[in-house]
Design a protein around this motif. Structure first.
Motif, PDB file in Angstrom:
ATOM      1  N   ARG A 298       0.825  -1.210   0.000  1.00  0.00           N
ATOM      2  CA  ARG A 298       0.000   0.000   0.000  1.00  0.00           C
ATOM      3  C   ARG A 298       0.859   1.260   0.000  1.00  0.00           C
ATOM      4  NH1 ARG A 298      -5.965  -0.473  -0.161  1.00  0.00           N
ATOM      5  NH2 ARG A 298      -6.001  -2.624  -0.889  1.00  0.00           N
ATOM      6  N   ALA A 299       1.896   1.238  -0.806  1.00  0.00           N
ATOM      7  CA  ALA A 299       2.788   2.391  -0.971  1.00  0.00           C
ATOM      8  C   ALA A 299       3.380   2.320  -2.366  1.00  0.00           C
ATOM      9  CB  ALA A 299       3.887   2.385   0.081  1.00  0.00           C
ATOM     10  N   ASP A 300       3.812   3.471  -2.880  1.00  0.00           N
ATOM     11  CA  ASP A 300       4.423   3.525  -4.209  1.00  0.00           C
ATOM     12  C   ASP A 300       5.938   3.426  -4.162  1.00  0.00           C
ATOM     13  OD1 ASP A 300       1.995   3.783  -5.610  1.00  0.00           O
ATOM     14  OD2 ASP A 300       1.935   5.935  -5.167  1.00  0.00           O
ATOM     15  N   THR A 301       6.527   3.813  -3.024  1.00  0.00           N
ATOM     16  CA  THR A 301       7.972   3.738  -2.862  1.00  0.00           C
ATOM     17  C   THR A 301       8.299   3.370  -1.421  1.00  0.00           C
ATOM     18  OG1 THR A 301       8.252   6.055  -2.202  1.00  0.00           O
ATOM     19  CG2 THR A 301       8.309   5.579  -4.573  1.00  0.00           C
ATOM     20  N   ALA A 302       9.528   2.886  -1.229  1.00  0.00           N
ATOM     21  CA  ALA A 302       9.971   2.535   0.115  1.00  0.00           C
ATOM     22  C   ALA A 302       9.998   3.750   1.029  1.00  0.00           C
ATOM     23  CB  ALA A 302      11.355   1.897   0.054  1.00  0.00           C
ATOM     24  N   GLY A 303      10.236   4.903   0.473  1.00  0.00           N
ATOM     25  CA  GLY A 303      10.319   6.128   1.269  1.00  0.00           C
ATOM     26  C   GLY A 303       9.021   6.491   1.960  1.00  0.00           C
ATOM     27  N   GLU A 304       7.896   5.929   1.505  1.00  0.00           N
ATOM     28  CA  GLU A 304       6.609   6.237   2.128  1.00  0.00           C
ATOM     29  C   GLU A 304       6.386   5.464   3.416  1.00  0.00           C
ATOM     30  OE1 GLU A 304       3.402   5.755  -0.597  1.00  0.00           O
ATOM     31  OE2 GLU A 304       4.443   6.778  -2.233  1.00  0.00           O
ATOM     32  N   LEU A 305       7.290   4.529   3.733  1.00  0.00           N
ATOM     33  CA  LEU A 305       7.071   3.636   4.872  1.00  0.00           C
ATOM     34  C   LEU A 305       7.863   4.043   6.103  1.00  0.00           C
ATOM     35  CD1 LEU A 305       7.024   0.228   2.997  1.00  0.00           C
ATOM     36  CD2 LEU A 305       5.096   1.668   3.640  1.00  0.00           C
ATOM     37  N   GLY A 306       8.165   5.298   6.244  1.00  0.00           N
ATOM     38  CA  GLY A 306       8.834   5.770   7.447  1.00  0.00           C
ATOM     39  C   GLY A 306      10.330   5.544   7.402  1.00  0.00           C
ATOM     40  N   SER A 307      10.927   5.499   8.592  1.00  0.00           N
ATOM     41  CA  SER A 307      12.390   5.481   8.689  1.00  0.00           C
ATOM     42  C   SER A 307      12.996   4.081   8.682  1.00  0.00           C
ATOM     43  CB  SER A 307      12.812   6.199   9.978  1.00  0.00           C
ATOM     44  OG  SER A 307      12.241   5.556  11.117  1.00  0.00           O
ATOM     45  N   ALA A 308      12.186   3.040   8.786  1.00  0.00           N
ATOM     46  CA  ALA A 308      12.730   1.675   8.837  1.00  0.00           C
ATOM     47  C   ALA A 308      13.359   1.293   7.502  1.00  0.00           C
ATOM     48  CB  ALA A 308      11.637   0.678   9.188  1.00  0.00           C
ATOM     49  N   ARG A 309      14.427   0.500   7.561  1.00  0.00           N
ATOM     50  CA  ARG A 309      14.992  -0.088   6.344  1.00  0.00           C
ATOM     51  C   ARG A 309      13.993  -1.106   5.806  1.00  0.00           C
ATOM     52  NH1 ARG A 309      18.775  -0.497  10.257  1.00  0.00           N
ATOM     53  NH2 ARG A 309      20.682   0.728  10.097  1.00  0.00           N
ATOM     54  N   LEU A 310      13.749  -1.063   4.498  1.00  0.00           N
ATOM     55  CA  LEU A 310      12.813  -2.002   3.895  1.00  0.00           C
ATOM     56  C   LEU A 310      13.582  -3.036   3.085  1.00  0.00           C
ATOM     57  CD1 LEU A 310       9.913  -2.902   3.297  1.00  0.00           C
ATOM     58  CD2 LEU A 310       9.966  -1.419   1.283  1.00  0.00           C
ATOM     59  N   TRP A 311      13.368  -4.310   3.440  1.00  0.00           N
ATOM     60  CA  TRP A 311      13.946  -5.449   2.745  1.00  0.00           C
ATOM     61  C   TRP A 311      12.808  -6.260   2.140  1.00  0.00           C
ATOM     62  CZ3 TRP A 311      19.374  -5.803   3.522  1.00  0.00           C
ATOM     63  CH2 TRP A 311      19.877  -5.035   4.587  1.00  0.00           C
ATOM     64  N   VAL A 312      13.025  -6.777   0.929  1.00  0.00           N
ATOM     65  CA  VAL A 312      11.986  -7.513   0.217  1.00  0.00           C
ATOM     66  C   VAL A 312      12.555  -8.841  -0.257  1.00  0.00           C
ATOM     67  CG1 VAL A 312      10.377  -7.475  -1.721  1.00  0.00           C
ATOM     68  CG2 VAL A 312      10.927  -5.356  -0.535  1.00  0.00           C
ATOM     69  N   ALA A 313      11.740  -9.897  -0.183  1.00  0.00           N
ATOM     70  CA  ALA A 313      12.153 -11.209  -0.674  1.00  0.00           C
ATOM     71  C   ALA A 313      11.011 -11.842  -1.450  1.00  0.00           C
ATOM     72  CB  ALA A 313      12.554 -12.111   0.495  1.00  0.00           C
ATOM     73  N   ARG A 314      11.344 -12.402  -2.615  1.00  0.00           N
ATOM     74  CA  ARG A 314      10.357 -13.171  -3.371  1.00  0.00           C
ATOM     75  C   ARG A 314      11.088 -14.289  -4.107  1.00  0.00           C
ATOM     76  NH1 ARG A 314       7.158  -9.866  -7.397  1.00  0.00           N
ATOM     77  NH2 ARG A 314       6.100  -9.184  -5.504  1.00  0.00           N
ATOM     78  N   SER A 315      10.686 -15.513  -3.847  1.00  0.00           N
ATOM     79  CA  SER A 315      11.307 -16.643  -4.526  1.00  0.00           C
ATOM     80  C   SER A 315      10.799 -16.715  -5.967  1.00  0.00           C
ATOM     81  CB  SER A 315      10.985 -17.945  -3.789  1.00  0.00           C
ATOM     82  OG  SER A 315       9.615 -18.280  -3.953  1.00  0.00           O
TER      83      SER A 315
END
Length: 389
Positions: A298-315
């Motif tokens: 529910r965001a267009d970029t990682a920057g919209e999700l606050g100060s936490a580091r965003l990590w993504v995984a998809r097999s």
């Protein structure tokens, strides 16, 4: 202008048709519409009317920091309140974890006895009596000595949170948030299903953290604290249940911080990543946010999700990658967080299979998740965007 508007309508229509087509071929099944549990636990009115040391206890909706301060002032640490109101005390974010464990053991015993009584009522249908016996057995297992149940709510399909490790002494704390079709009865699995369930995933993550850093004290929480979609139907394709669950996750994380055990990393699977994406706007109670098998946050970029580091995984074998990333009329969860332009760190998932194999021992995703939970970012291997700062 009319031509442009018509083109826009066609594109939206195409996106919706694509979503329907993919949902029909990617393993999604019709599911019943769920009603989220959002009200305070039963007995909250009696809790608020009670007194301990001449003071009324905080409302179940009070700020977790205020709850923690209240219990710190009590001469008996809240023992009398726990005895009189275990179901409320056991779900009170900000209360001391050991107090909540004790309260939830009492609440589980009481609910187990109630289900045993229901199972013996001859005027109930055989299926109801069978379900009551199954619930009683499950509550009995959850309430056994040594299990640390940080939250327990039997309403609806049931909610629960279980802790592995010592929250009071942990150097690093991780929280796991599951996706669709998860509830109190599906906290744990067996055999091939084990690591697809929250408790088995939490056990695997903590074991890998301890293997990688034997001298670091760790705790992992399996949090099944919101009403998840039942099956992968309309509820899973919209944000309605996530919007109800996100404030609950925010309160839970703030409660951990208030109790002296802040979450360093939150791991969110599938629909749980939608919950976490919304919750990220409401709290800074964690440093790292990891979403895996995610349909969107529910965001267009990682920057919209606050100060936490965003990590993504998809097999590569995860069917969620075939679900169109749209957000049209409430359908879909927005941009693909694995896209380079989204700005997240995309971690290596070698060895992970399917939609639920990310925490299976021996996979690169599990090793990477443990490194993130430990704050050892230079040990994380990424497919793209891996910045270690």
């Amino acid at each position: 202008m009319e031509r442009r508007a018509a083109g826009k309508r066609r594109r939206r229509g195409a996106a919706l048709l694509a979503a329907v087509a993919v949902l029909g071929t990617a393993g999604w099944a019709a599911g019943a519409e769920e009603q989220p549990v959002t009200a305070p636990p039963p007995g909250s009115a009696a809790w608020r009317a009670d007194t301990a040391d001449g003071k009324h206890p905080p409302s179940p909706g009070a700020e977790p920091a205020d709850v923690a301060a209240y219990f710190a002032r009590l001469r008996d640490g809240g023992a009398r309140l726990v005895h009189r109101h275990p179901l409320v005390a056991g779900n009170l974010d900000g209360a001391p974890p050991r107090l909540r464990y004790r309260a939830n053991r009492m609440a589980l015993r009481a609910e187990r006895a109630r289900q045993h009584a229901r199972a013996k009522e001859n005027d109930r249908a055989p299926t109801e009596r069978t379900k009551a016996r199954e619930r009683a057995a499950h509550y009995g297992r959850l309430g056994t000595a040594g299990r640390q149940i940080l939250a327990f709510d039997p309403r609806g399909r049931g909610q629960v949170a279980e802790v592995l490790g010592d929250l009071g002494r942990a150097d690093r704390v991780a929280v796991l948030v599951p996706g669709a079709d998860t509830d109190l009865a599906r906290l744990e699995g067996h055999g091939a299903d084990r690591y697809a369930r929250p408790l088995g995933a939490a056990e695997a993550l903590r074991a890998e953290m301890r293997r990688a850093a034997p001298g670091v004290r760790t705790a992992v929480v399996a949090w099944v604290g919101y009403t998840t979609p039942s099956g992968l139907g309309p509820d899973a394709a919209t944000g309605r249940l996530a919007e109800a669950g996100a404030p609950r996750l925010t309160r839970f994380l703030d409660g951990l911080a208030a109790a002296g055990a802040p979450a360093d990393a939150v791991f969110c699977h599938s629909y749980g990543s939608v919950v976490c994406g919304l919750a990220a706007h409401g709290t800074d109670a964690f440093r790292d946010l990891v979403v895996y098998g995610s349909p969107g946050v529910r965001a267009d970029t990682a920057g919209e999700l606050g100060s936490a580091r965003l990590w993504v995984a998809r097999s590569r074998g995860d069917w969620i990658g075939r679900v169109p990333h749209v957000d049209v009329g409430g359908l879909g969860h927005g941009a693909d967080p694995t896209d380079r332009g989204f700005g997240a760190r995309v971690v290596d998932t070698s060895g992970a299979e399917g939609h639920a194999g990310y925490l299976v021992p021996g996979t690169a995703s599990l090793r990477n998740f443990a490194s993130i939970a430990l704050g050892r970012y230079t040990d994380v291997t990424c497919e793209s965007g891996c910045r270690h700062g």
